[in-house]
Design an enzyme around this catalytic site. Sequence first.
Site, PDB file in Angstrom:
ATOM      1  N   ARG A  16       0.837  -1.213   0.000  1.00 53.57           N
ATOM      2  CA  ARG A  16       0.000   0.000   0.000  1.00 53.57           C
ATOM      3  C   ARG A  16       0.866   1.255   0.000  1.00 53.57           C
ATOM      4  NH1 ARG A  16      -2.693   0.722   4.626  1.00 53.57           N
ATOM      5  NH2 ARG A  16      -1.622  -0.914   5.783  1.00 53.57           N
ATOM      6  N   TYR A 156       7.032   8.038  16.918  1.00 50.86           N
ATOM      7  CA  TYR A 156       7.251   8.041  15.463  1.00 50.86           C
ATOM      8  C   TYR A 156       8.456   8.925  15.103  1.00 50.86           C
ATOM      9  CZ  TYR A 156       5.896   8.539  10.498  1.00 50.86           C
ATOM     10  OH  TYR A 156       5.871   8.534   9.130  1.00 50.86           O
ATOM     11  N   LYS A 160      11.890   7.788  13.266  1.00 50.12           N
ATOM     12  CA  LYS A 160      12.276   8.345  11.965  1.00 50.12           C
ATOM     13  C   LYS A 160      13.603   9.109  12.053  1.00 50.12           C
ATOM     14  CE  LYS A 160       8.842   6.712   9.574  1.00 50.12           C
ATOM     15  NZ  LYS A 160       9.109   5.722   8.522  1.00 50.12           N
TER      16      LYS A 160
HETATM   17  P1  NAP Z   1       0.528   2.960   4.576  1.00 55.23           P
HETATM   18  O1  NAP Z   1      -0.271   3.411   3.426  1.00 55.23           O
HETATM   19  O2  NAP Z   1      -0.118   2.830   5.914  1.00 55.23           O
HETATM   20  O3  NAP Z   1       1.225   1.561   4.184  1.00 55.23           O
HETATM   21  C1  NAP Z   1       2.080   0.942   5.109  1.00 55.23           C
HETATM   22  C2  NAP Z   1       2.702  -0.270   4.464  1.00 55.23           C
HETATM   23  O4  NAP Z   1       3.622  -0.851   5.419  1.00 55.23           O
HETATM   24  C3  NAP Z   1       1.711  -1.363   4.108  1.00 55.23           C
HETATM   25  O5  NAP Z   1       2.170  -2.002   2.944  1.00 55.23           O
HETATM   26  C4  NAP Z   1       1.787  -2.301   5.306  1.00 55.23           C
HETATM   27  O6  NAP Z   1       1.412  -3.647   5.018  1.00 55.23           O
HETATM   28  C5  NAP Z   1       3.276  -2.216   5.603  1.00 55.23           C
HETATM   29  N1  NAP Z   1       3.625  -2.612   6.961  1.00 55.23           N
HETATM   30  C6  NAP Z   1       3.202  -2.068   8.124  1.00 55.23           C
HETATM   31  N2  NAP Z   1       3.753  -2.713   9.162  1.00 55.23           N
HETATM   32  C7  NAP Z   1       4.533  -3.700   8.645  1.00 55.23           C
HETATM   33  C8  NAP Z   1       5.348  -4.707   9.202  1.00 55.23           C
HETATM   34  N3  NAP Z   1       5.461  -4.861  10.532  1.00 55.23           N
HETATM   35  N4  NAP Z   1       6.002  -5.551   8.376  1.00 55.23           N
HETATM   36  C9  NAP Z   1       5.875  -5.422   7.027  1.00 55.23           C
HETATM   37  N5  NAP Z   1       5.128  -4.477   6.435  1.00 55.23           N
HETATM   38  C10 NAP Z   1       4.455  -3.624   7.237  1.00 55.23           C
HETATM   39  O7  NAP Z   1       1.784   3.918   4.824  1.00 55.23           O
HETATM   40  P2  NAP Z   1       2.447   5.021   3.863  1.00 55.23           P
HETATM   41  O8  NAP Z   1       1.777   6.316   4.127  1.00 55.23           O
HETATM   42  O9  NAP Z   1       2.585   4.520   2.488  1.00 55.23           O
HETATM   43  O10 NAP Z   1       3.882   5.126   4.544  1.00 55.23           O
HETATM   44  C11 NAP Z   1       5.011   4.450   3.998  1.00 55.23           C
HETATM   45  C12 NAP Z   1       6.249   4.934   4.731  1.00 55.23           C
HETATM   46  O11 NAP Z   1       6.376   6.344   4.542  1.00 55.23           O
HETATM   47  C13 NAP Z   1       6.192   4.718   6.245  1.00 55.23           C
HETATM   48  O12 NAP Z   1       7.470   4.372   6.717  1.00 55.23           O
HETATM   49  C14 NAP Z   1       5.776   6.069   6.775  1.00 55.23           C
HETATM   50  O13 NAP Z   1       6.218   6.272   8.093  1.00 55.23           O
HETATM   51  C15 NAP Z   1       6.455   6.988   5.788  1.00 55.23           C
HETATM   52  N6  NAP Z   1       5.862   8.305   5.707  1.00 55.23           N
HETATM   53  C16 NAP Z   1       4.563   8.463   5.314  1.00 55.23           C
HETATM   54  C17 NAP Z   1       4.027   9.751   5.248  1.00 55.23           C
HETATM   55  C18 NAP Z   1       2.608  10.027   4.826  1.00 55.23           C
HETATM   56  O14 NAP Z   1       2.171  11.183   4.949  1.00 55.23           O
HETATM   57  N7  NAP Z   1       1.852   9.065   4.342  1.00 55.23           N
HETATM   58  C19 NAP Z   1       4.827  10.849   5.611  1.00 55.23           C
HETATM   59  C20 NAP Z   1       6.138  10.639   6.002  1.00 55.23           C
HETATM   60  C21 NAP Z   1       6.652   9.370   6.044  1.00 55.23           C
HETATM   61  P3  NAP Z   1      -0.156  -4.122   5.043  1.00 55.23           P
HETATM   62  O15 NAP Z   1      -0.781  -3.585   3.778  1.00 55.23           O
HETATM   63  O16 NAP Z   1      -0.102  -5.603   5.060  1.00 55.23           O
HETATM   64  O17 NAP Z   1      -0.761  -3.524   6.272  1.00 55.23           O
END
Ligand code: NAP
Length: 248
Positions: A16, A156, A160
Amino acid sequence: MAENASRVALVTGGSRGIGRATVVRLARDGFDVAFCYQSNEAAALELEKEVTETGVRVLSRKVDVRDAEAVRALVAETEQTLGPIDVAVTAAGITRDNPLLLMKDDEWHDVLDVNLDGVYHVCRSVVFGMMKRKSGVIVNISSVAGVYGNATQSNYSASKAGIIGFSRALAKEVGRYGIRANVVAPGFIDTDMTSVLTGQVKDKALESVPLGRLGRADEVADLVSYLVSDRAAYVTGSVVQIDGGITI
Ligand code: NAP
């Protein structure tokens, strides 16, 4: 032929959001891609089908990045099935927000375990092969919260910020082996992670974004695509923010 034809990338959290967009983008760049996810098998299978249709090889596995042994096995299976891993991108991440005063121990540990230990497990597992081959690129996904901190996100933000220190140390250790390690620090990106925020919180955050909108996962993936390519051959130990200017 694509620039990265027949090269192999491993992406965590690929089912995702930013990880998914990265899988799609790297496949478009010509990489064979392995990715893992925690539980959403339906999303993973759909992605596997979509990417396979583009003509590259794809391997998806339900692997919890907290589990060092499972990550080692994923790396071994990827290398046996697809070939040596050239690129690792760690996008698996979670949030468990709470003011510190109300923070529960499991909220603290869950976030550190997934976000920071997970990165360690992946990098620890891929680095020996990369050192032997004297080439490799690692991109760890941090956050602007890791650079500037975010109220109610001490867990968090710590995880990070840890990724940044870890990646810079790694870049210093392995640069002489032809390996680059960089960090991408996104701001507010439109994914499931941010969709849980209330309209009010979102509106307030958007007020601080000079570009006036959320970022898209594919925009982050474009940056990852650049960082893992030879166009970024002299870029290592960098923390590249992609945040619409929210931190200006
Ligand atoms: P997301 O849409 O919630 O997707 C999270 C992904 O991580 C999913 O594929 C989930 O798998 C997987 N995941 C979670 N826990 C896991 C584990 N223990 N082992 C393996 N896979 C795991 O998150 P996102 O927004 O794309 O974020 C991706 C990264 O970017 C993260 O590190 C987040 O902290 C960082 N980030 C995001 C934002 C933002 O605004 N969205 C901003 C800054 C940084 P499932 O589908 O099976 O649950």
